[in-house]
Design an enzyme around this catalytic site. Structure first.
Site, short mmCIF file in Angstrom:
data_model
loop_
_atom_site.label_atom_id
_atom_site.label_comp_id
_atom_site.label_asym_id
_atom_site.label_seq_id
_atom_site.Cartn_x
_atom_site.Cartn_y
_atom_site.Cartn_z
N ASP A 1 -3.24 8.47 -1.28
CA ASP A 1 -3.66 7.41 -0.36
C ASP A 1 -5.11 7.01 -0.66
O ASP A 1 -5.44 5.84 -0.82
CB ASP A 1 -3.51 7.95 1.07
CG ASP A 1 -3.83 6.91 2.13
OD1 ASP A 1 -3.65 5.71 1.86
OD2 ASP A 1 -4.27 7.31 3.23
N GLU B 1 0.73 6.15 12.62
CA GLU B 1 -0.64 5.80 12.97
C GLU B 1 -0.77 4.32 13.37
O GLU B 1 -1.39 4.00 14.36
CB GLU B 1 -1.54 6.10 11.76
CG GLU B 1 -2.99 5.70 11.91
CD GLU B 1 -3.72 6.54 12.93
OE1 GLU B 1 -3.21 7.61 13.28
OE2 GLU B 1 -4.80 6.11 13.36
N ASP B 2 -0.15 3.44 12.62
CA ASP B 2 -0.42 2.01 12.77
C ASP B 2 0.68 1.20 13.43
O ASP B 2 0.49 0.04 13.75
CB ASP B 2 -0.69 1.38 11.38
CG ASP B 2 -1.92 1.98 10.72
OD1 ASP B 2 -2.73 2.58 11.45
OD2 ASP B 2 -2.06 1.84 9.50
N HIS C 1 0.82 -1.22 0.00
CA HIS C 1 0.00 0.00 0.00
C HIS C 1 0.86 1.27 0.00
O HIS C 1 0.75 2.09 -0.92
CB HIS C 1 -1.00 -0.04 1.16
CG HIS C 1 -1.69 1.25 1.42
ND1 HIS C 1 -2.54 1.84 0.49
CD2 HIS C 1 -1.65 2.10 2.47
CE1 HIS C 1 -2.98 2.98 0.98
NE2 HIS C 1 -2.46 3.18 2.18
N ASP D 1 -21.90 15.26 -26.66
CA ASP D 1 -20.47 15.51 -26.69
C ASP D 1 -19.72 14.51 -25.80
O ASP D 1 -19.31 14.82 -24.70
CB ASP D 1 -20.13 16.93 -26.28
CG ASP D 1 -20.87 17.36 -25.03
OD1 ASP D 1 -20.54 18.39 -24.46
OD2 ASP D 1 -21.79 16.63 -24.61
N HIS E 1 3.66 6.98 5.43
CA HIS E 1 2.45 7.70 5.84
C HIS E 1 1.61 6.99 6.89
O HIS E 1 0.91 7.62 7.65
CB HIS E 1 1.61 8.12 4.62
CG HIS E 1 0.73 7.05 4.07
ND1 HIS E 1 1.15 6.16 3.10
CD2 HIS E 1 -0.55 6.71 4.34
CE1 HIS E 1 0.15 5.34 2.80
NE2 HIS E 1 -0.90 5.64 3.55
MN MN Z 1 -2.90 4.64 3.85
#
Ligand code: MN
Length: 736
Positions: free
Chosen positions: A153, A91-92, A62, A273, A87
């Protein structure tokens, strides 16, 4: 569980990493840059070593993909690639911002901090409300790379959305349509905006998406042939002039075709169009403008242009950086064709946005982009607004096309299309807006509400006596003007409301009611005002006359609504209950929530779902669970702003329950048609009708029928049968 070949996986990860390096232009020349990216990859790889995505693949794919989008599709540099790789780490995983700062530097730590703050919000299990959206937008003022990486992301998450649970898919797709696509548009990331929209539509309405896609595919050959024929004389002429160029025929995106079909209520075939022809010129910086017009001259030598549709964004670029010359010309087959003329540099900016632009213009004067960022900052300054209103206004401003107008001194201002003289006044200065009396446009006197056009020269007339008025809100469309007027009105209102409060207190004293015994809420409800402020305000204005508190009585020193009012309310509920029974009480046709329980709910009036429709539940504040169709026009807004109030819902298979549905029938009026229609509905199909109404105008008739059906199959069956009635041209389901 299938066995995982770890060796194979490792090879695939390394291949993905090498793909990223290839797309990072800077890394090729500079070993130091390459080393930084490698380090970020190693750190991310190690941090995520035990994580897997929903699809089962190692998590590192990812961030690798996000970094590659940043490099390849947005044109960002090494710092962004490093941050994209990292990124999700703070957070993780166990890494902290200060770890990042030690390993990579201050700037990188700041950007990742910004991304982490957003991702705390975007965590799919947590609510994503309007207020949180605003937080996302606030990061814009830190470093715009935060929002660009966030978009990358989001794009990768949308590309891989298939492995998510259906209800999460819908939430994510709604957010994407509601906020991220407009944001990409405003940042000039055209390619990403289109892809985000297409992917959202594909997720939300897979059948519609597939239908348009296959029709486009079917038309491809015809389209290509047309483009070849149309461009061949232009090609020849340009070659003779020695101009280097490329001609592309670009079909419109599936989403924009769908959007047009919905807005204009026309079938695919009538969205004429479906493509534009683009001529991309190779040009040196100083020749760009002259060459664009030279090509324009060649095109119009062969095909006559529609002068009203000439757009010159070469001389005056859009605020998002878009530069291009557009003209619409008549082809030999009698079809209008849009031709876009631009240089290679302009094309890069149009597709990838400003980041690509930075590669060309570094440092120096204030760019359009800085001006835009400043506008956003101004919008965000005002925190008093209701968050949802704020977002709707903001989105409107994100999408709006621009006009360019001039001050009396000849300074140019850009405003969203549809702006009024009053919008302009507030764009110049709040104090000018506040005291605005009227305006002179091109020396002619016009009212405040006058809608400006590109090229107008505007002079604002002010008066010290002027004060903002309630109806000014109807004259403005810009967020800036709206919020300033709201503030000014509120200040004034508060002053008046204070007087109202005094009056109210006196009145209660006279009635000998202790202030703490008053239910101000009851009063608000009775007088149908939204807030206490409104109540006081109306009292002061004399719109609520307290000398006869008609609906209230004083008992034991307490003010309460008279009994009769309560009675009126109950008698209102009774007929509704009977109506529900007639419909075989559909209150047990749905299973709701994660545990699929039989909870009470009501079907929403805005889209009237019936079994067979894909639906979700929305927990309202006063009104229990409401069921909406996932393609209800309110769904996108609800799902993205109140994700935490959305619950799953699924129909139970039960043919004994009947639902109210509406259909609209269009046709040619003749004596027998109404009779034929009602015959089919009630006799042949044995369907119960609740109401039927027909309108006829100059030989064209339109009928509305409300009837009880079991599910969508039943309804579609009926619609098909009605389509076969002589004289009927169109039958469609209506939601209201
Ligand atoms: Mn992500």
């Amino acid at each position: 569980m299938a066995e995982i070949d770890l060796e194979q996986e490792k090879k695939e990860i390394l291949a993905a990493y090498r793909g990223l390096l290839r797309s990072a232009v800077h890394a090729k020349k500079d070993p130091e840059t390459k080393r930084r990216i490698r380090k970020a990859f190693d750190v991310a790889m190690d941090a995520h070593k035990n994580d897997r995505r929903k699809s089962g693949e190692p998590y590192i794919f990812h961030p690798l993909a996000v970094a590659r989008i940043c490099a390849e599709e947005i044109g960002l540099g090494a710092t962004s690639i490093v941050c994209a790789l990292l990124h999700d780490t703070v957070e993780d995983t166990d890494l902290s911002i200060s770890d990042i700062e030690k390993m990579f530097g201050k700037k990188e730590a700041q950007i990742i901090d910004g991304l982490t703050k957003i991702s705390g919000v975007v965590d799919y299990s947590v609510s994503l409300q309007a207020e949180n959206f605003r937080k996302i937008l606030l990061t814009l003022s830190d470093d715009v790379r935060v929002i660009l990486i966030k978009l990358a992301d989001r794009l990768h998450n949308m590309r891989t959305i298939d492995s998510m649970r259906r209800d999460k898919q819908l939430k994510i797709a709604s957010e994407t349509l509601y906020l991220y696509a407009p944001l990409a548009h405003r940042l000039g990331l055209h390619a990403i905006k289109s892809e985000l929209e297409d992917l959202s539509l594909k997720c939300k309405e897979p059948e519609t998406f597939e239908e348009i896609r296959s029709k486009l595919k079917k038309n491809e050959e015809v389209r290509k042939r047309f483009i070849r024929k149309f461009s061949s004389p232009i090609k020849k002429a340009l070659e003779e002039k020695g101009i280097k160029f490329e001609i592309k025929g670009r079909p419109k995106s599936i989403f924009s075709i769908w959007n047009k079909m919905i807005k204009k209520e026309v079938p695919f075939e009538e969205v004429y169009d479906l493509f534009a022809i683009r001529i991309i010129i190779e040009a040196d910086d100083q020749d760009e403008k002259a060459l664009c017009w030279q090509v324009y001259s060649v095109v119009t030598d062969f095909y006559s242009p529609n002068i009203d549709r000439l757009r010159d964004w070469v001389s005056v670029p859009k605020a998002n950086g878009y530069e291009s010359l557009h003209t619409t010309v008549m082809s030999p087959t009698g079809k209008w064709v849009e031709v876009q003329i631009r240089t290679r540099r302009m094309d890069e900016i149009a597709e990838k946005g400003f980041a690509a632009h930075w590669k060309y213009k570094e440092g120096g004067e204030k760019s359009q982009f800085d001006i835009w960022i400043n506008q956003i900052r101004e919008l965000l300054e005002n925190h008093e607004d209701n968050a949802v209103d704020f977002l709707d206004d903001f989105k409107l401003n994100l999408y709006a096309e621009e006009i360019f107008v001039f001050t009396p001194e000849g300074d140019m201002k850009s405003l969203p299309n549809g702006s009024s003289a009053l919008d302009f006044a507030f764009a110049v200065h709040t104090q000018i807006g506040e005291k605005c009396l009227g305006a002179k446009v091109n020396s002619k006197l016009v009212p405040l509400s006058y809608k400006l056009k590109s090229g107008d020269q505007v002079e604002i007339l002010t008066s010290q006596k002027q004060r903002p008025k309630e109806d000014w809100m109807n004259y403005v469309i810009t967020h800036r003007a709206k919020s300033k007027i709201k503030n000014l009105l509120n200040n004034e209102k508060r002053e008046i409301a204070n007087e109202g409060k005094t009056i109210l207190e006196k009145e209660f004293k006279r009635l000998k009611i202790a202030y703490e015994n008053i239910s101000l809420r009851e009063l608000q409800k009775y007088y149908k005002v939204r807030s206490l402020l409104d109540l006081y305000f109306k009292v002061a204005k004399g719109e609520i006359n307290l000398s006869h508190l008609k609906g209230f009585e004083v008992r034991k020193g307490i003010l309460r609504p008279k009994q009769t009012i309560r009675k009126r309310v109950t008698s209102y509920i009774v007929p509704r209950k009977t109506a529900a029974k007639e419909a075989n009480d559909p209150n047990h046709a749905l299973l709701i929530g994660d545990n699929m329980e039989k909870l009470d709910y009501t079907l929403s009036k805005c889209c009237n779902p019936i079994p067979g429709d894909e639906v979700f539940g929305f927990v309202t504040i006063n009104d229990g669970i409401k069921i909406h169709k996932t393609n209800c026009s309110n769904a996108t807004q609800l799902m993205s702003n109140y994700a935490y109030r959305i619950i799953k819902a699924r129909w139970i298979d039960d043919q004994n329950i009947a639902f109210l549905a509406g259909i609209k029938i269009h046709g040619i009026d003749d004596m027998g048609i109404v009779n034929n229609i009602t015959q089919i509905i009630s006799n042949e199909l044995n369907v119960n009708m609740r109401s039927i109404s027909f309108e006829s105008d100059d030989g064209i008739f339109e009928g509305k029928v409300k009837l009880y059906v079991h599910d969508t199959d039943h309804l579609n069956d009926l619609i098909d049968k009605l389509k076969n009635v002589d004289g009927v041209t169109k039958v469609e389901r209506v939601d209201e």
